[in-house]
Design a protein around this motif. Sequence first.
Motif, PDB file in Angstrom:
ATOM      1  N   SER A 163      37.085  35.036  22.991  1.00  0.00           N
ATOM      2  CA  SER A 163      38.586  35.174  23.304  1.00  0.00           C
ATOM      3  C   SER A 163      39.250  34.816  24.712  1.00  0.00           C
ATOM      4  CB  SER A 163      39.512  35.216  22.530  1.00  0.00           C
ATOM      5  OG  SER A 163      40.529  35.040  22.597  1.00  0.00           O
ATOM      6  N   SER A 164      39.945  34.346  25.874  1.00  0.00           N
ATOM      7  CA  SER A 164      40.412  34.566  26.504  1.00  0.00           C
ATOM      8  C   SER A 164      41.270  33.997  26.920  1.00  0.00           C
ATOM      9  CB  SER A 164      39.803  34.484  27.816  1.00  0.00           C
ATOM     10  OG  SER A 164      37.960  35.415  27.887  1.00  0.00           O
ATOM     11  N   GLY A 165      42.678  34.377  27.097  1.00  0.00           N
ATOM     12  CA  GLY A 165      43.918  33.305  27.195  1.00  0.00           C
ATOM     13  C   GLY A 165      44.230  32.251  28.483  1.00  0.00           C
ATOM     14  N   MET A 166      44.707  31.604  28.316  1.00  0.00           N
ATOM     15  CA  MET A 166      45.599  30.402  29.044  1.00  0.00           C
ATOM     16  C   MET A 166      45.777  31.146  30.559  1.00  0.00           C
ATOM     17  SD  MET A 166      48.003  27.252  28.649  1.00  0.00           S
ATOM     18  CE  MET A 166      47.711  25.622  29.989  1.00  0.00           C
ATOM     19  N   ASP A 167      46.004  32.518  30.577  1.00  0.00           N
ATOM     20  CA  ASP A 167      46.358  33.083  31.959  1.00  0.00           C
ATOM     21  C   ASP A 167      44.971  33.785  32.909  1.00  0.00           C
ATOM     22  OD1 ASP A 167      46.179  34.773  30.385  1.00  0.00           O
ATOM     23  OD2 ASP A 167      46.973  36.308  31.134  1.00  0.00           O
ATOM     24  N   LEU A 168      44.041  33.390  31.719  1.00  0.00           N
ATOM     25  CA  LEU A 168      42.869  33.836  33.138  1.00  0.00           C
ATOM     26  C   LEU A 168      42.562  32.790  33.493  1.00  0.00           C
ATOM     27  CD1 LEU A 168      41.559  36.465  30.913  1.00  0.00           C
ATOM     28  CD2 LEU A 168      42.486  36.692  33.005  1.00  0.00           C
ATOM     29  N   LEU A 169      41.643  32.541  34.255  1.00  0.00           N
ATOM     30  CA  LEU A 169      39.898  31.266  34.470  1.00  0.00           C
ATOM     31  C   LEU A 169      39.441  30.901  33.943  1.00  0.00           C
ATOM     32  CD1 LEU A 169      39.935  31.677  38.628  1.00  0.00           C
ATOM     33  CD2 LEU A 169      42.106  30.392  37.092  1.00  0.00           C
ATOM     34  N   SER A 170      38.993  32.166  32.025  1.00  0.00           N
ATOM     35  CA  SER A 170      38.446  31.713  31.653  1.00  0.00           C
ATOM     36  C   SER A 170      37.262  30.517  31.637  1.00  0.00           C
ATOM     37  CB  SER A 170      38.900  31.449  29.945  1.00  0.00           C
ATOM     38  OG  SER A 170      39.985  31.385  29.568  1.00  0.00           O
ATOM     39  N   GLU A 171      36.051  31.041  32.073  1.00  0.00           N
ATOM     40  CA  GLU A 171      34.640  29.679  31.844  1.00  0.00           C
ATOM     41  C   GLU A 171      34.184  30.770  31.141  1.00  0.00           C
ATOM     42  OE1 GLU A 171      32.571  27.241  34.392  1.00  0.00           O
ATOM     43  OE2 GLU A 171      33.474  28.009  35.809  1.00  0.00           O
ATOM     44  N   LEU A 226      29.283  30.368  17.697  1.00  0.00           N
ATOM     45  CA  LEU A 226      29.518  30.244  18.933  1.00  0.00           C
ATOM     46  C   LEU A 226      31.596  30.740  18.393  1.00  0.00           C
ATOM     47  CD1 LEU A 226      29.944  31.164  21.628  1.00  0.00           C
ATOM     48  CD2 LEU A 226      29.360  28.354  21.726  1.00  0.00           C
ATOM     49  N   MET A 227      31.989  31.715  18.208  1.00  0.00           N
ATOM     50  CA  MET A 227      33.311  31.427  17.653  1.00  0.00           C
ATOM     51  C   MET A 227      34.289  31.900  18.914  1.00  0.00           C
ATOM     52  SD  MET A 227      35.422  30.768  14.822  1.00  0.00           S
ATOM     53  CE  MET A 227      36.840  30.837  15.693  1.00  0.00           C
ATOM     54  N   VAL A 228      34.900  30.179  19.408  1.00  0.00           N
ATOM     55  CA  VAL A 228      35.725  30.015  20.633  1.00  0.00           C
ATOM     56  C   VAL A 228      37.127  30.526  19.964  1.00  0.00           C
ATOM     57  CG1 VAL A 228      36.730  29.485  22.421  1.00  0.00           C
ATOM     58  CG2 VAL A 228      33.928  29.394  22.412  1.00  0.00           C
ATOM     59  N   SER A 229      37.396  31.146  19.976  1.00  0.00           N
ATOM     60  CA  SER A 229      39.170  31.315  19.671  1.00  0.00           C
ATOM     61  C   SER A 229      40.129  30.112  20.866  1.00  0.00           C
ATOM     62  CB  SER A 229      39.924  32.578  19.012  1.00  0.00           C
ATOM     63  OG  SER A 229      39.446  33.349  18.819  1.00  0.00           O
ATOM     64  N   GLU A 230      39.755  31.290  22.103  1.00  0.00           N
ATOM     65  CA  GLU A 230      40.798  30.296  23.247  1.00  0.00           C
ATOM     66  C   GLU A 230      40.067  30.152  24.602  1.00  0.00           C
ATOM     67  OE1 GLU A 230      45.368  30.714  25.315  1.00  0.00           O
ATOM     68  OE2 GLU A 230      44.741  32.426  23.114  1.00  0.00           O
ATOM     69  N   VAL A 231      40.405  29.362  25.526  1.00  0.00           N
ATOM     70  CA  VAL A 231      39.214  29.101  26.409  1.00  0.00           C
ATOM     71  C   VAL A 231      39.562  27.825  27.615  1.00  0.00           C
ATOM     72  CG1 VAL A 231      37.367  27.268  25.508  1.00  0.00           C
ATOM     73  CG2 VAL A 231      37.021  29.162  27.541  1.00  0.00           C
ATOM     74  N   ASN A 232      39.781  28.421  28.358  1.00  0.00           N
ATOM     75  CA  ASN A 232      39.609  27.243  29.667  1.00  0.00           C
ATOM     76  C   ASN A 232      38.719  26.087  29.167  1.00  0.00           C
ATOM     77  OD1 ASN A 232      42.878  27.687  29.970  1.00  0.00           O
ATOM     78  ND2 ASN A 232      41.750  29.166  31.774  1.00  0.00           N
ATOM     79  N   TRP A 233      37.857  26.575  30.290  1.00  0.00           N
ATOM     80  CA  TRP A 233      36.618  25.685  29.667  1.00  0.00           C
ATOM     81  C   TRP A 233      35.527  26.427  29.241  1.00  0.00           C
ATOM     82  CZ3 TRP A 233      39.302  27.106  33.846  1.00  0.00           C
ATOM     83  CH2 TRP A 233      40.208  25.806  34.821  1.00  0.00           C
ATOM     84  N   PHE A 234      34.266  25.397  28.415  1.00  0.00           N
ATOM     85  CA  PHE A 234      33.095  26.028  27.827  1.00  0.00           C
ATOM     86  C   PHE A 234      31.736  25.087  28.009  1.00  0.00           C
ATOM     87  CE2 PHE A 234      34.597  24.684  23.986  1.00  0.00           C
ATOM     88  CZ  PHE A 234      32.927  24.649  23.457  1.00  0.00           C
ATOM     89  N   THR A 235      30.695  25.976  27.741  1.00  0.00           N
ATOM     90  CA  THR A 235      29.410  24.921  28.195  1.00  0.00           C
ATOM     91  C   THR A 235      28.657  25.757  27.066  1.00  0.00           C
ATOM     92  OG1 THR A 235      28.336  25.338  30.314  1.00  0.00           O
ATOM     93  CG2 THR A 235      29.892  23.980  30.652  1.00  0.00           C
ATOM     94  N   ALA A 236      28.015  24.543  26.725  1.00  0.00           N
ATOM     95  CA  ALA A 236      27.262  25.513  25.700  1.00  0.00           C
ATOM     96  C   ALA A 236      25.446  24.073  25.689  1.00  0.00           C
ATOM     97  CB  ALA A 236      27.500  25.343  24.145  1.00  0.00           C
TER      98      ALA A 236
END
Length: 288
Positions: A131-139, A155-165
């Motif tokens: 989990s990383s909030g919108m105020d970060l560049l979370s990738e 893979l549990m993603v609570s909050e992210v901007n971008w992700f690849t799997a």
Amino acid sequence: PRLLIEDSQVRGSDFSIYSGNTQINNCDIWGDITMRVAIAWINGCDFGGRDFSVSGFDGVEINDCEIQGTMLFSDGTSAFITEGEFRRSVRFNDVMDIEIQVSEIQSGISIQNANSSIINGSLIGEGVDYSSGMDLLSELTVDNNTIYNSVIAGLMVSEVNWFTANNNIFFNNQAGIFVEVCHQDYSTNYNCSFSNTDGHYLGIIHGHFDFVADPMFVNPEGRDFNLMPESPCIDAGNPASSLDPDGTRADVGALPYDHSLSVENEAIIANDFSVSASPNPFNNRTTI
């Protein structure tokens, strides 16, 4: 100033280090560890305590270590782990850049508030919680892992901007991938999912090349996640990925199958060959 500890056994219930730069090589340390350092390099060590925490750091590198207790990184800039074996969970709180390569983590990874997180080539029991909030560049990048036995999701993603799997195996979890909030974009492809109780993809649409199949591990109950020769995950990874060590197309999962050990498609030459038949005499036509 630099603190260097090497080729040592350290016994006791607690071991604390407060230093600018610290290097620990080839040590056995039995107690709980607390480190507050600027930069740390830790190589070839065994840590036997229940807890190992590192905080306030600019950079930490851990290579080829076995850690028995819970590992906590907090309030840091960069953490890099390679070829590690962790018997309990690994947790990151407010660490900006995280990279985990070719490691075994038996009790899960937790990442809270990070910019860039890369998890590659690892065996991960009990899943990844991110989990990383919108105020970060979370990738978040999750490639070529085998993730198993999570009671929530592989893979549990609570909050992210971008992700690849890509090229992962999600096996025997409550769910394969579960995404609650993705602010920007995501991509999943060439992942194998099997025996995930509540479904393989929740909150997202699976990629065109994702597939559902038994990965055919050698002995998953004994945590042997090597692939059997008949596995559908062999040579089934993203063609754009780097080749496996044996020079073939990337496999799916953390442990590539080595074709050089296989006798498949090799001719078998017998120097001594005999046939016996029972009953004798038998039909005048038979097939060998």
